[in-house]
Write an enzyme that holds these catalytic residues in place. Structure first.
Site, PDB file in Angstrom:
ATOM      1  CG  HIS A 563      -2.196   0.757   1.013  1.00 29.08           C
ATOM      2  ND1 HIS A 563      -2.364   1.686   0.015  1.00 29.08           N
ATOM      3  CD2 HIS A 563      -3.378   0.738   1.689  1.00 29.08           C
ATOM      4  CE1 HIS A 563      -3.571   2.206   0.077  1.00 29.08           C
ATOM      5  NE2 HIS A 563      -4.217   1.647   1.090  1.00 29.08           N
ATOM      6  CG  ASP A 567      -3.295   4.668  -3.560  1.00 27.74           C
ATOM      7  OD1 ASP A 567      -2.641   4.436  -2.521  1.00 27.74           O
ATOM      8  OD2 ASP A 567      -3.245   5.739  -4.187  1.00 27.74           O
TER       9      ASP A 567
END
Length: 593
Positions: A563, A567
């Site tokens: 992450h 995204d």
């Protein structure tokens, strides 16, 4: 006339390399294109061949030293000069100085049991000196370079024992590193004189593992015994006296011979299975002591076992398959009578209890490395997983139509994985966030798609890499998947097969799992998982646009990602691209349909 061999260009942007191992020594002769040395760079490990034939006069770059492209590596001459250039000694003096090289020559067989010719009283002293150094009696087998950044390995198993004969390139031992498990072949033919590193011990690259020689040192005791026997043999004067045996003694010996022979046969009779195993081993090539014992304990005739190892060598897995087949054959007739009285009642399935139940064992090196890497990766990233469901019905129909012709035309099996990998590679080109690496404060978007393919093997998880997958069509991907998968199962992967992945695919569904949350292997930022394909009811639209329920081939795709770089929206778009591409099933052109 001498010629200098230089470091060649070893690839785009490669400016230097490290000499990992010299395959020839000073004084050795070398032919044109015969490998001289091994060189390692940040991109490849390779051998450098000799551009000329001659004798090695001087090595300019030692092992573990770096050399730039174009740098001088070694000087090769025509062999007319002496080992130290400029020496004007006589031929006899040169032979004395080069006693070590002469002892290594296959045409020379130095032995402590031979008599010393007149005028050569000094040479035995030299032979003893060479013997103490370990070079005149045998050649050192060292730990080779086993891949980029690999500095050491663990000896997992010796395939030969001290005193056994070994051929050139015949496997000597098995070594495990944090990148690969591999076999180390013998560089020379001869007898294994000494093992320097035991099983489960570590050795650095370049360390001496064993000594392989002519066998003179190993045979010293038998040689001494034979010389003693020769000394005990009667002289020409004594022989006639001994030959005049009383006829009564000769008759007694003749009478005892049949009894002795019958006794020998009785002694060998109780172990026919072990004898069969040995004869089978001889007919099938070299068999390791472990495999031989395993076969003998189970009563397996090695002559009936087909080897799948290098050169048809019978491996432990081959014997285990034979044991399982033998067990199934004996259990099937025994099960029939027990089922007859109660045919109406369904027998409970038999539980195969593992031999490891209730035992302990040392953790293999590959398990330690996998554990360490996974913990480091999981703790060094912000990882999460996103999944989508995909209808593979069209792909399933295409595959059923094309797989036989495809296999005949391309020489590769048409599984579902090439379709999935092709869709993933296309998605990586569209969404390069998933094909990137974080390097400090920089993001590096890779210019090629190198796909790691997780493979489940008996030794543990390995991930061979399909290089430049973005340049391959469906057939090319299928061939690469088949070839690397076979090498992984056969323990034939080399370090270069396991390096350079920019994105990984793990086929968790091959074991029946619907979906999983795989761990991203650093420094990559994404790993795609593929679940098992199941037929189940699904809502689809008919030609009129109405919703109907139909039986479809469904599966889950799940993507774990870092992450810090990717995204949730990036992950969803990547998976949605793959879903659309696969459900459209537009692969007819790739299949020749």
């Amino acid at each position: 006339m001498s010629e200098t061999v230089k470091m060649p260009a070893l690839g785009e942007s490669v400016t230097e390399g490290t000499v990992t191992r010299w395959l020839k020594s000073v004084g050795d002769t070398v032919e044109v294109d015969e490998p001289l040395l091994e060189v390692s760079t940040d991109k490849v490990d390779t051998e450098i061949p000799s551009p000329v034939a001659g004798t090695i006069e001087k090595i300019l770059v030692e092992e573990d030293e770096d050399a730039e492209v174009g740098a001088d590596l070694v000087i090769i001459g025509d062999g007319s000069g002496s080992e130290d250039s400029g020496s004007d000694d006589s031929g006899a003096d040169q032979s004395e100085e080069k006693g070590e090289d002469l002892a290594d020559d296959e045409t020379t067989a130095p032995s402590t049991a031979q008599e010393t010719p007149a005028g050569e009283a000094e040479k035995p002293a030299e032979a003893e000196q060479d013997s103490s150094g370990g070079t005149a009696e045998g050649q050192e087998v060292t730990m080779p370079a086993l891949g980029e950044s690999v500095t050491a390995g663990t000896v997992t198993r010796w395939l030969k024992e001290v005193g056994e004969e070994v051929e050139v390139d015949e496997p000597l031992l098995e070594v495990s590193t944090d990148k690969v498990d591999t076999e180390i072949p013998s560089p020379v033919a001869g007898t294994l004189l000494e093992i320097k590193v035991g099983e489960d011990e570590d050795a650095e690259v370049g360390a001496v593992l064993a000594i392989v020689g002519s066998g003179d040192a190993a045979a010293a005791t038998p040689a001494d015994d034979s010389s003693e026997k020769a000394a005990e043999e009667p002289t020409q004067e004594e022989k006639p006296k001994q030959e005049e045996k009383p006829k009564q003694e000769e008759k007694a010996e003749q009478a005892e011979a049949p009894a002795k022979e019958e006794k020998k046969q009785e002694q060998s009779a109780p172990a026919p299975q072990a004898a069969d195993s040995v004869s089978g081993a001889e007919s099938s090539g070299y068999v390791t002591p472990l495999v031989r014992k395993m076969a003998a304990d189970a009563g397996v005739d090695l002559s009936s076992v087909k080897g799948t190892g290098l050169g048809g060598r019978i491996r432990k897995q081959d014997v285990q398959e034979a044991i399982d087949a033998q067990k199934s054959a004996t259990e099937a007739p025994a099960a029939a009578p027990s089922q007859a009285p109660a045919a109406a009642a369904k027998a409970a399935p038999k539980v195969e209890v593992s031999s490891k139940r209730g035992t302990e064992e040392k953790m293999p090196r590959i398990r330690k490395v996998i554990g360490q890497r996974m913990v480091e990766s999981l703790h060094g990233m912000a990882q999460l997983t996103t999944a989508v469901e995909v209808d593979l019905t069209r792909i399933a129909k295409l595959r059923a139509r094309a797989k036989e012709d495809f296999a005949a035309r391309e020489g590769a099996k048409l599984t579902y994985l090439p379709f999935l990998m092709m869709a993933a590679v296309e998605a990586l080109k569209v969404y390069p966030q998933l094909n990137s690496t974080i390097e400090g404060d920089k993001i590096v978007y890779h210019g090629a798609e190198h796909i790691g393919m997780a493979a489940d093997t008996e030794r543990g998880l390995v991930v061979p890499v399909i290089k430049n997958a973005g340049d391959l069509n469906l057939a090319g991907l299928a061939r690469q998947i088949g070839d690397l998968g076979a090498k992984a199962k056969g323990n034939k992967l080399v370090p270069d097969d396991l390096q350079g992945a920019t994105f990984t695919i793990t086929n968790t569904g091959s074991g029946g799992a619907l979906w999983d949350t795989p761990i991203v292997p650093a420094p990559q930022v994404g790993i795609l998982g593929t679940g098992t394909i199941t037929k189940r009811p699904a809502v689809v639209q008919n030609a009129e646009g109405d919703d109907t329920i139909a039986i479809r081939s469904m599966m889950y795709l799940f993507l774990s990602y870092d992450h810090r770089m990717v995204d949730g929206g990036d992950a969803a778009r990547f998976l949605t691209y793959m879903k659309k591409r696969l459900e459209e099933g537009a692969f007819e052109a790739e299949l020749g349909l």
